[in-house]
Enzyme design. Structure first.
Site, PDB file in Angstrom:
ATOM      1  N   LYS A   2       0.846  -1.197   0.000  1.00 52.84           N
ATOM      2  CA  LYS A   2       0.000   0.000   0.000  1.00 52.84           C
ATOM      3  C   LYS A   2       0.885   1.252   0.000  1.00 52.84           C
ATOM      4  O   LYS A   2       2.110   1.156   0.226  1.00 52.84           O
ATOM      5  CB  LYS A   2      -0.933  -0.068   1.212  1.00 52.84           C
ATOM      6  CG  LYS A   2      -1.960  -1.225   1.110  1.00 52.84           C
ATOM      7  CD  LYS A   2      -2.809  -1.321   2.366  1.00 52.84           C
ATOM      8  CE  LYS A   2      -3.892  -2.383   2.247  1.00 52.84           C
ATOM      9  NZ  LYS A   2      -4.728  -2.450   3.482  1.00 52.84           N
ATOM     10  N   ASN A  21      -1.798  -0.132   7.269  1.00 51.52           N
ATOM     11  CA  ASN A  21      -1.290  -1.491   7.562  1.00 51.52           C
ATOM     12  C   ASN A  21      -0.448  -2.094   6.435  1.00 51.52           C
ATOM     13  O   ASN A  21      -0.307  -3.307   6.324  1.00 51.52           O
ATOM     14  CB  ASN A  21      -2.426  -2.412   8.020  1.00 51.52           C
ATOM     15  CG  ASN A  21      -3.514  -2.585   6.985  1.00 51.52           C
ATOM     16  OD1 ASN A  21      -3.382  -2.097   5.870  1.00 51.52           O
ATOM     17  ND2 ASN A  21      -4.571  -3.287   7.346  1.00 51.52           N
ATOM     18  N   TYR A  57     -12.315  -2.600  -3.407  1.00 53.81           N
ATOM     19  CA  TYR A  57     -12.848  -2.662  -2.033  1.00 53.81           C
ATOM     20  C   TYR A  57     -14.373  -2.557  -2.006  1.00 53.81           C
ATOM     21  O   TYR A  57     -14.938  -2.136  -0.997  1.00 53.81           O
ATOM     22  CB  TYR A  57     -12.232  -1.545  -1.187  1.00 53.81           C
ATOM     23  CG  TYR A  57     -10.818  -1.855  -0.696  1.00 53.81           C
ATOM     24  CD1 TYR A  57     -10.556  -2.977   0.096  1.00 53.81           C
ATOM     25  CD2 TYR A  57      -9.753  -1.008  -0.992  1.00 53.81           C
ATOM     26  CE1 TYR A  57      -9.270  -3.258   0.552  1.00 53.81           C
ATOM     27  CE2 TYR A  57      -8.462  -1.286  -0.530  1.00 53.81           C
ATOM     28  CZ  TYR A  57      -8.237  -2.409   0.249  1.00 53.81           C
ATOM     29  OH  TYR A  57      -6.964  -2.685   0.715  1.00 53.81           O
ATOM     30  N   GLU A  98      -9.001 -10.189  -8.188  1.00 61.50           N
ATOM     31  CA  GLU A  98      -8.164  -9.011  -7.963  1.00 61.50           C
ATOM     32  C   GLU A  98      -7.000  -8.946  -8.964  1.00 61.50           C
ATOM     33  O   GLU A  98      -6.662  -7.868  -9.457  1.00 61.50           O
ATOM     34  CB  GLU A  98      -7.660  -9.003  -6.511  1.00 61.50           C
ATOM     35  CG  GLU A  98      -8.815  -8.761  -5.536  1.00 61.50           C
ATOM     36  CD  GLU A  98      -8.473  -9.021  -4.069  1.00 61.50           C
ATOM     37  OE1 GLU A  98      -7.296  -9.325  -3.768  1.00 61.50           O
ATOM     38  OE2 GLU A  98      -9.389  -8.936  -3.234  1.00 61.50           O
ATOM     39  N   HIS A 137      -1.735  -5.496   1.377  1.00 65.00           N
ATOM     40  CA  HIS A 137      -3.004  -6.193   1.128  1.00 65.00           C
ATOM     41  C   HIS A 137      -2.724  -7.619   0.657  1.00 65.00           C
ATOM     42  O   HIS A 137      -1.740  -7.860  -0.041  1.00 65.00           O
ATOM     43  CB  HIS A 137      -3.790  -5.466   0.026  1.00 65.00           C
ATOM     44  CG  HIS A 137      -4.917  -6.302  -0.526  1.00 65.00           C
ATOM     45  ND1 HIS A 137      -6.144  -6.385   0.090  1.00 65.00           N
ATOM     46  CD2 HIS A 137      -4.984  -7.139  -1.604  1.00 65.00           C
ATOM     47  CE1 HIS A 137      -6.925  -7.240  -0.596  1.00 65.00           C
ATOM     48  NE2 HIS A 137      -6.241  -7.703  -1.635  1.00 65.00           N
ATOM     49  N   ARG A 143      -1.893 -14.711   3.783  1.00 67.55           N
ATOM     50  CA  ARG A 143      -2.631 -14.001   4.844  1.00 67.55           C
ATOM     51  C   ARG A 143      -1.930 -14.183   6.191  1.00 67.55           C
ATOM     52  O   ARG A 143      -1.901 -13.276   7.014  1.00 67.55           O
ATOM     53  CB  ARG A 143      -4.068 -14.533   4.931  1.00 67.55           C
ATOM     54  CG  ARG A 143      -4.897 -14.282   3.675  1.00 67.55           C
ATOM     55  CD  ARG A 143      -5.572 -12.960   3.631  1.00 67.55           C
ATOM     56  NE  ARG A 143      -6.576 -12.767   4.648  1.00 67.55           N
ATOM     57  CZ  ARG A 143      -7.303 -11.658   4.762  1.00 67.55           C
ATOM     58  NH1 ARG A 143      -7.120 -10.641   3.915  1.00 67.55           N
ATOM     59  NH2 ARG A 143      -8.200 -11.532   5.710  1.00 67.55           N
ATOM     60  N   ARG A 179       2.639  -7.166   9.107  1.00 67.78           N
ATOM     61  CA  ARG A 179       1.987  -6.083   9.859  1.00 67.78           C
ATOM     62  C   ARG A 179       2.456  -6.064  11.313  1.00 67.78           C
ATOM     63  O   ARG A 179       2.618  -4.990  11.908  1.00 67.78           O
ATOM     64  CB  ARG A 179       0.466  -6.242   9.782  1.00 67.78           C
ATOM     65  CG  ARG A 179      -0.107  -5.891   8.397  1.00 67.78           C
ATOM     66  CD  ARG A 179      -1.558  -6.328   8.291  1.00 67.78           C
ATOM     67  NE  ARG A 179      -2.196  -5.909   7.038  1.00 67.78           N
ATOM     68  CZ  ARG A 179      -3.353  -6.409   6.615  1.00 67.78           C
ATOM     69  NH1 ARG A 179      -3.987  -7.328   7.329  1.00 67.78           N
ATOM     70  NH2 ARG A 179      -3.875  -5.980   5.470  1.00 67.78           N
TER      71      ARG A 179
END
Ligand code: ADP
Length: 169
Positions: A29, A132, A69, A146, A135, A105, A122
């Site tokens: 990000k 954070n 999103y 995506e 993604h 994840r 994170r």
């Protein structure tokens, strides 16, 4: 195989295998780019043993952020989230591997960096949900969706990493 998976064939002297792999969309990000964390974040997925199939620095238009999103449209933080994601360039990545979605994840850690375990991206590198740094797709279906949103045809490369026989028996 389910539609969100593909079968990859590996033919190397040491190994002949058909693996059901997943694709996940990982994005550094704007805060991760500004803070100089791009290499560190790419490195975590690279070292783990996943295969990079797409990579670019990109200034995200508002419409794309909203589409990405769209499930969070009704949330009070949605306008701020769109402002955040479009506030500077992001690094878009597609990674492939067996179980890559759930594993990525785990490497990323909990949405709130203060609750993310040490050792996760994170957990190690961020302090607030609204900043954070990274993604990761939450399902193989969303991984496909995506990657389709953020990459054009021709921007994804399929290739056989030479390390493959050293990654699995
Ligand atoms: P994740 O990115 O861990 O899958 P979500 O899908 O729940 O988390 O949310 C998407 C992103 O929206 C988060 O990574 C974060 O950047 C932002 N976000 C989520 N909840 C909040 C919140 N309460 N305040 C500000 N931003 C939020």
């Amino acid at each position: 195989p389910k539609k969100s998976h593909k079968t990859t064939h590996i033919f190397l002297p040491h190994l002949v295998a058909s693996l059901e792999v997943e694709q996940t969309y990982i994005m550094v990000k704007p805060d991760g780019v500004q803070r100089g964390l791009v290499g560190e974040i790419i490195s975590r997925f690279e070292k783990k043993g996943f295969k990079l199939t797409g990579l670019k620095l990109f200034q995200c238009p508002k419409e794309l952020a909203e589409e990405h999103y769209k499930d969070l449209q009704s949330k009070p933080f949605f306008p701020k989230l769109i402002q955040y994601i479009t506030s500077g360039p992001v690094v878009c990545m597609a990674w492939e591997g067996v179980g890559a979605v759930a594993s990525a994840r785990k490497l990323i850690g909990a949405t709130n960096p203060l609750q993310a375990e040490p050792g996760t991206i994170r957990g190690d590198l961020a302090v607030q949900t609204g900043r954070n740094v990274v993604h990761g797709s939450d399902s193989p279906e969303n991984g496909k969706r995506e990657i389709g949103l953020w990459f054009k045809e021709g921007e994804i490369c399929d290739w056989i990493p030479v390390q493959e026989p050293w990654l699995r028996e």
